[in-house]
Write an enzyme that holds these catalytic residues in place. Structure first.
Site, short mmCIF file in Angstrom:
data_model
loop_
_atom_site.label_atom_id
_atom_site.label_comp_id
_atom_site.label_asym_id
_atom_site.label_seq_id
_atom_site.Cartn_x
_atom_site.Cartn_y
_atom_site.Cartn_z
N GLU A 398 -10.68 43.76 -2.77
CA GLU A 398 -10.41 45.00 -2.06
C GLU A 398 -11.35 46.08 -2.58
O GLU A 398 -11.65 46.14 -3.77
CB GLU A 398 -8.93 45.41 -2.18
CG GLU A 398 -8.47 45.70 -3.58
CD GLU A 398 -6.98 46.10 -3.64
OE1 GLU A 398 -6.14 45.23 -3.38
OE2 GLU A 398 -6.70 47.26 -3.97
N HIS A 483 -0.38 41.70 -9.86
CA HIS A 483 0.26 40.76 -8.93
C HIS A 483 0.90 39.57 -9.65
O HIS A 483 0.51 38.43 -9.42
CB HIS A 483 -0.78 40.21 -7.94
CG HIS A 483 -1.44 41.25 -7.10
ND1 HIS A 483 -2.61 41.02 -6.41
CD2 HIS A 483 -1.09 42.52 -6.80
CE1 HIS A 483 -2.96 42.10 -5.73
NE2 HIS A 483 -2.06 43.04 -5.97
N ASN A 521 -3.31 40.07 -1.34
CA ASN A 521 -2.26 40.89 -1.97
C ASN A 521 -0.89 40.35 -1.55
O ASN A 521 -0.70 39.98 -0.39
CB ASN A 521 -2.40 42.34 -1.53
CG ASN A 521 -3.83 42.83 -1.62
OD1 ASN A 521 -4.71 42.26 -1.00
ND2 ASN A 521 -4.07 43.86 -2.40
P1 FAE Z 1 9.39 44.06 -7.60
O1 FAE Z 1 8.90 44.83 -6.44
O2 FAE Z 1 8.62 44.10 -8.87
O3 FAE Z 1 10.89 44.54 -7.88
C1 FAE Z 1 11.64 44.08 -8.96
C2 FAE Z 1 12.61 45.19 -9.37
O4 FAE Z 1 13.56 44.64 -10.29
C3 FAE Z 1 11.94 46.35 -10.09
O5 FAE Z 1 12.32 47.56 -9.47
C4 FAE Z 1 12.47 46.26 -11.52
O6 FAE Z 1 12.60 47.51 -12.16
C5 FAE Z 1 13.80 45.58 -11.32
N1 FAE Z 1 14.27 44.83 -12.50
C6 FAE Z 1 13.56 44.02 -13.30
N2 FAE Z 1 14.34 43.47 -14.26
C7 FAE Z 1 15.61 43.98 -14.06
C8 FAE Z 1 16.85 43.81 -14.73
N3 FAE Z 1 16.97 42.98 -15.79
N4 FAE Z 1 17.92 44.50 -14.28
C9 FAE Z 1 17.80 45.32 -13.21
N5 FAE Z 1 16.64 45.52 -12.53
C10 FAE Z 1 15.55 44.85 -12.95
O7 FAE Z 1 9.56 42.52 -7.23
N6 FAE Z 1 0.86 44.15 -3.56
C11 FAE Z 1 0.35 44.16 -2.31
O8 FAE Z 1 0.68 43.28 -1.50
N7 FAE Z 1 -0.52 45.15 -1.91
C12 FAE Z 1 -0.94 46.13 -2.78
O9 FAE Z 1 -1.71 47.02 -2.38
C13 FAE Z 1 -0.43 46.11 -4.10
N8 FAE Z 1 -0.85 47.03 -5.01
C14 FAE Z 1 -0.26 47.05 -6.26
C15 FAE Z 1 -0.61 48.06 -7.15
C16 FAE Z 1 0.04 48.16 -8.38
C17 FAE Z 1 -0.34 49.24 -9.35
C18 FAE Z 1 1.07 47.23 -8.72
C19 FAE Z 1 1.80 47.33 -10.03
C20 FAE Z 1 1.40 46.22 -7.84
C21 FAE Z 1 0.74 46.11 -6.61
N9 FAE Z 1 1.08 45.12 -5.70
C22 FAE Z 1 0.51 45.11 -4.45
C23 FAE Z 1 2.04 44.06 -6.05
C24 FAE Z 1 3.41 44.25 -5.41
O10 FAE Z 1 3.89 45.56 -5.62
C25 FAE Z 1 4.38 43.20 -6.01
O11 FAE Z 1 3.88 41.93 -5.71
C26 FAE Z 1 5.79 43.33 -5.46
O12 FAE Z 1 6.34 44.59 -5.73
C27 FAE Z 1 6.70 42.26 -6.04
O13 FAE Z 1 7.92 42.27 -5.32
P2 FAE Z 1 9.23 41.64 -5.94
O14 FAE Z 1 10.30 41.75 -4.94
O15 FAE Z 1 8.91 40.29 -6.48
#
Ligand code: FAE
Length: 542
Positions: A398, A483, A521
């Site tokens: 990207e 990721h 992504n």
């Molecule tokens: P996620 O969204 O990480 O949610 C998990 C949640 O569970 C979080 O809010 C945690 O705080 C919570 N949690 C964890 N442990 C506990 C616990 N023990 N008790 C209670 N709560 C808890 O999971 N992906 C894209 O496709 N496009 C992008 O442009 C992109 N840019 C990114 C930029 C950055 C800086 C970052 C960090 C990530 C980026 N990603 C991007 C990745 C994407 O946000 C990530 O793959 C998803 O958010 C993962 O989704 P999940 O549902 O697996």
């Protein structure tokens, strides 16, 4: 070579589905004998509570599960360790700017941990008060894993790039999943619900805010690479109004990594808003799940710590849930499951739990352009361009912004690469923590793949890599991932729909299901897979 839009198929097809959900919602309510919208209790979960469904985490997987379960009439309680992010700070804004990180920016750190550590020889990090901030840079020794913390998970901090992988590549990632169903039903559904939109190419071609991407396009095309306009969940109409000066600025004011105050459709505006509107979904923010184990009377006992904004535990609550969905993200879900298995809370979990973790091949780099090729002082913080060299070189890059507000003559890229390395989470009993056996040297494959693009561009343009962004004379940002994927891989640690082996009523429904790489992504794939899995689970298990 060609400029095209990314291969996302977003046909409608949801209206009949909505009707069906509406019908099943009524049926579900009467089956459960619940008084409809009054069923969900307000406020954080109480000690001793009993809930039909508890979801750990409020990211993509958790939000999809919450919405669909609630639409089927099932009351849901979501537990989120991060903050609600619904209250402005003293500056009147909910989220901090990337140029001025403050107490809101990092999860329980006293010093920022910025992905770009250095600029023109100056270190960028600075001290901040320890606070339950929005971005976690979780350190596993050999790799730093960035994750969003708060209601909305990664959607709060990510770049919003909403990429549907090419269909031919999908089956190499998840061979047990029916690709036709994914591309006909679940990817379109995910894209529609997430509010994915595309940039108007004529505006892209004219706005100063995307000069950096146009330079990226020119260099990619001159080296005969496929250039893509990448869809995003940031509202491009809003961004055009920002440029016109008619609305408060966000993407054009360097907001992204620590949250966007405007313009971006995070899960708070999409899935979670719709889930809450059912009246059946309650969220406990600043609550962290620490244990899940079978309850004597059936269902599961869940132990939850309530946190204050310094990370201190203010209460410990024990609740029971008939079903528990692990949606704590690849790292959060893996850490919980590995610990529960090792400490005898869930001893029958599969030996596959903890395995298959990957970094989506993330590696960053910058290129130094010629003085006659500026990338612009104003850079939209929302990336909307990509270079696809997956088939030939195993890399999808990207074109990313460096929204410093000054001319940098730098082109900056986050590459997603095809890497064979997979790590495993294990329990270290002596240290009392879960560890990840990732090795820093494994990133060399990703660097080599990314070089398939940037060595060629540098040769063609007569340019060089920046050496000042990731240290002193360090070209590659190879110490991190945005990721994280895997740890409870679909069809291994779970069945083909995320049911965890050994424990009926326990499910994984987030990025932990995906074996380490999505070729692009990941969040659209995480969302679409969750849509597929929850539909099956609602139809057969509830
Ligand atoms: P996620 O969204 O990480 O949610 C998990 C949640 O569970 C979080 O809010 C945690 O705080 C919570 N949690 C964890 N442990 C506990 C616990 N023990 N008790 C209670 N709560 C808890 O999971 N992906 C894209 O496709 N496009 C992008 O442009 C992109 N840019 C990114 C930029 C950055 C800086 C970052 C960090 C990530 C980026 N990603 C991007 C990745 C994407 O946000 C990530 O793959 C998803 O958010 C993962 O989704 P999940 O549902 O697996």
């Amino acid at each position: 070579m060609a400029a095209s839009t990314a291969p996302s198929e977003r046909s409608g097809g949801t209206s009949r589905r909505r009707f069906l959900i509406g019908t099943s919602s009524i049926a579900g309510l009467s089956l459960l004998g619940l008084p409809g919208r009054a069923a969900a209790a307000a406020g954080p979960i109480g000690n001793g509570a009993h809930v039909p469904v508890l979801i750990i985490g409020t990211g993509y997987g958790g939000s999809v599960a919450a919405l669909r379960l609630a639409q089927a009439g099932v009351p849901v309680h979501m537990v989120e360790m991060g903050m609600a992010w619904d209250t402005p700070g003293p500056d009147g804004k909910i989220f901090a700017n990337t140029r001025t990180p403050d107490y809101r920016s990092y999860w329980l750190r006293t010093r920022t941990k910025q992905p770009i550590v250095n600029f023109l020889g100056f270190p960028l990090d600075k001290d901040v008060p320890r606070y339950t901030g929005i971005l976690d840079a979780e350190d596993f020794g050999e790799i730093l894993v960035y994750q969003g913390r708060g209601v909305g998970g990664g959607s709060l901090v990510n770049g919003g790039m909403a990429v549907t992988p090419k269909r031919a590549r999908f089956s190499s990632v998840l061979p047990s999943v029916n690709a036709a169903e994914m591309y006909d039903v679940y990817y379109p559904r995910a894209n529609a619900e997430l509010g994915v939109n595309e940039i108007d190419v004529s505006w892209f071609d004219s706005t100063p805010a995307y000069q950096y991407s146009r330079v990226g396009r020119k260099h990619a095309q001159r080296s005969n690479f496929d250039f893509l306009y990448v869809p995003n969940v940031y509202d491009f109409d809003y961004m055009e109004q920002e440029a016109a000066g008619t609305v408060p600025k966000s993407a054009l004011a360097a907001e992204i990594l620590y949250g966007n105050n405007h313009g971006k459709k995070s899960l708070q505006q999409t899935y979670l808003a719709r889930a809450k509107a059912t009246g059946l979904v309650t969220i406990s923010a600043l609550h962290r799940v620490t244990s899940v184990s079978p309850a004597s009377g059936g269902g599961y006992t869940v132990v939850i710590e309530q946190l204050d904004t310094t990370g201190g535990v203010t209460a410990t609550k024990t609740v029971t849930a008939d079903r528990v969905f692990f949606a704590a993200g690849s790292v959060g879900t893996s850490k919980l499951l590995v610990r529960m298995r090792a400490t005898g809370k869930l001893p029958n979990l599969s030996g596959e739990v903890g395995k298959g973790w990957g970094d989506n091949g993330n590696v960053m780099c910058g290129r130094a352009n010629h003085l006659w090729d500026p990338t612009g002082a104003l850079q939209s913080s929302i990336p909307t361009a990509g270079i696809d060299n997956w088939d030939d070189g195993g890399a999808f890059a990207e074109v990313a912004p460096i929204p410093t507000g000054i001319e940098t003559w730098a082109s900056f890229y986050l590459s997603i690469t095809d890497t064979p390395h997979r790590a495993e989470f294990t329990w270290n009993a002596a240290a009392g923590r879960v560890e990840l056996n990732w090795q820093a040297s494994w990133k060399q494959v990703s660097i080599d793949r990314a070089k398939s693009i940037f060595d060629k561009i540098n040769r063609k343009e007569g340019t060089i890599y920046r050496t000042d962004l990731f240290g002193i004379y360090k070209i590659w940002g190879d110490h991190l991932t945005y990721h994280p994927l895997g740890g409870a891989v679909l069809g291994k640690a779970t069945d083909n729909y995320g049911r965890l082996h050994g424990y009926p009523g326990l499910y994984a429904i987030d990025g932990s299901l995906i074996p380490g790489n999505t070729t692009v992504n990941p969040f659209v794939t995480i969302t679409a897979l969750a849509e597929r899995n929850i539909e099956k689970i609602i139809a057969t298990d509830l």
